[in-house]
Design an enzyme around this catalytic site. Structure first.
Site, PDB file in Angstrom:
ATOM      1  CD  GLU A   1      -3.770  -3.183   7.078  1.00 36.06           C
ATOM      2  OE1 GLU A   1      -2.594  -3.333   6.720  1.00 36.06           O
ATOM      3  OE2 GLU A   1      -4.438  -2.176   6.794  1.00 36.06           O
TER       4      GLU A   1
ATOM      5  N   GLY B   1       1.820   1.698  10.862  1.00 39.82           N
ATOM      6  CA  GLY B   1       2.707   2.860  10.796  1.00 39.82           C
ATOM      7  C   GLY B   1       3.311   3.237  12.135  1.00 39.82           C
TER       8      GLY B   1
ATOM      9  CD  GLU C   1      -3.312   5.056   6.805  1.00 37.57           C
ATOM     10  OE1 GLU C   1      -3.266   5.218   5.580  1.00 37.57           O
ATOM     11  OE2 GLU C   1      -2.374   4.543   7.458  1.00 37.57           O
TER      12      GLU C   1
ATOM     13  N   GLY D   1       4.615   1.182   4.903  1.00 41.12           N
ATOM     14  CA  GLY D   1       5.917   1.855   4.818  1.00 41.12           C
ATOM     15  C   GLY D   1       6.997   1.050   4.099  1.00 41.12           C
TER      16      GLY D   1
ATOM     17  CE  LYS E   1       0.310   3.349   4.934  1.00 42.23           C
ATOM     18  NZ  LYS E   1      -0.127   3.396   6.309  1.00 42.23           N
TER      19      LYS E   1
ATOM     20  CG  HIS F   1      -6.027   1.344   4.976  1.00 39.21           C
ATOM     21  ND1 HIS F   1      -5.647   2.269   5.909  1.00 39.21           N
ATOM     22  CD2 HIS F   1      -4.956   0.540   4.764  1.00 39.21           C
ATOM     23  CE1 HIS F   1      -4.387   2.036   6.241  1.00 39.21           C
ATOM     24  NE2 HIS F   1      -3.937   0.991   5.561  1.00 39.21           N
TER      25      HIS F   1
ATOM     26  CB  SER G   1       4.731  -2.272  12.018  1.00 39.67           C
ATOM     27  OG  SER G   1       4.215  -0.986  12.316  1.00 39.67           O
TER      28      SER G   1
ATOM     29  CG  ASN H   1      -1.689   1.253   1.426  1.00 35.75           C
ATOM     30  OD1 ASN H   1      -1.784   2.073   0.505  1.00 35.75           O
ATOM     31  ND2 ASN H   1      -2.271   1.432   2.605  1.00 35.75           N
TER      32      ASN H   1
HETATM   33  C1  PEP Z   1      -0.924  -0.220   5.815  1.00 38.12           C
HETATM   34  O1  PEP Z   1      -0.822   0.874   5.301  1.00 38.12           O
HETATM   35  O2  PEP Z   1      -1.893  -0.937   5.538  1.00 38.12           O
HETATM   36  C2  PEP Z   1       0.107  -0.670   6.765  1.00 38.12           C
HETATM   37  C3  PEP Z   1      -0.017  -1.845   7.292  1.00 38.12           C
HETATM   38  O3  PEP Z   1       1.130   0.213   7.000  1.00 38.12           O
HETATM   39  P1  PEP Z   1       2.515  -0.130   7.748  1.00 38.12           P
HETATM   40  O4  PEP Z   1       3.053  -1.395   7.144  1.00 38.12           O
HETATM   41  O5  PEP Z   1       3.377   1.050   7.488  1.00 38.12           O
HETATM   42  O6  PEP Z   1       2.195  -0.321   9.205  1.00 38.12           O
END
Ligand code: PEP
Length: 253
Positions: free
Chosen positions: A169, A175, A99, A237, A13, A97, A215, A11
């Protein structure tokens, strides 16, 4: 026990310009060309979709969007429909998601409408769910997940018109550098698997893939991907750099 192929999805983002995204896509294409045992996908911002999809044409990397509007067309300034995303090269789309849920106020019912619209257009969906730290600490993790699944997948019947993947998630792990422990992940993924079997029957429930996200990094990927009922990862990330994303894909082999 069905054979579920691992699916590692990046992703991106709201990062990367078109030039940067195309460069990253080319690097991934070069570095992952031999990988056949794992499904791989990248989810750039909508503006980058066409260029990234073109760069990855005829490759082993699929392309998806991060969001879609729940209606096919109309006066919805600033939104993108499932058919427009598909036309731009998105074979997949994220829905729900955290976010989107937290910052843009998307509800479980919105997710349900989006999934139905995307499936109607033949676009595959990664449906994201997960609890906040407050919900986990209050002991309501499974209540929250049950609501997200029940409302988000309301009215859906197997066989689905397009592929459906779930992504667990935990919001507190996205993040933050703080990922869930393998035991926490196993507990939740087993619970989701049982829910899916109950809802869609044993065969379909067993075949649906459940990714973990939060993460995921090259350092912890192998450990997390080894967990029972983890069928891949949704990576934020660490998907923005070719070397770290490639290392995560290779951890799944
Ligand atoms: C995500 O954006 O779905 C995600 C899991 O981000 P990160 O891996 O940065 O925690």
């Amino acid at each position: 026990m069905s054979e579920r192929r691992c699916f590692i999805a990046g992703n991106w983002k709201m990062y990367l310009t078109t030039t940067e995204g195309v460069r990253l896509a080319q690097e991934l294409r070069n570095l992952l060309t031999q990988v056949r045992k794992v499904d791989i996908g990248v989810f750039p911002s909508a503006l980058l979709l066409s260029a990234v999809a073109k760069k990855l044409e005829e490759s082993n990397i699929v392309v998806g969007a991060q969001n879609a509007y729940a209606k096919g067309f109309g006066a919805f300034t600033g939104e993108n429909s499932a058919s427009q995303l598909k036309d731009a090269g998105a074979a997949w789309c994220l829905v729900g998601h955290s976010e989107r849920r937290k910052i843009f106020g998307e509800t479980d019912a919105d997710c349900n409408r989006k999934i139905k619209e995307l499936h109607g257009e033949g676009v595959n969906v990664i449906f994201c769910l997960g609890e906040t730290i407050e919900e986990r600490e209050a002991g309501t993790t499974f209540k929250v997940l049950e609501r997200q699944l029940r409302v988000g997948l309301e009215g859906l019947k197997a066989p689905f018109p397009a592929d459906l993947v779930l992504a667990y998630e935990p919001v507190w792990a996205i993040g933050t550098g703080r990922n869930a422990t393998p035991d926490q992940v196993e507990e939740v993924h087993c619970w989701i698997r049982d829910w899916l079997k109950e809802r869609f029957g044993a065969t379909v429930g067993e075949a649906l893939r459940i990714q973990y996200g939060g993460s995921v990094k090259p350092e912890n990927a192998a450990q997390l991907l080894r967990v029972k009922n983890v069928d891949g990862a949704l990576v934020g990330g660490a998907s923005l750099k070719a070397d770290s994303f490639v290392a995560i894909v290779k951890a799944a082999l």
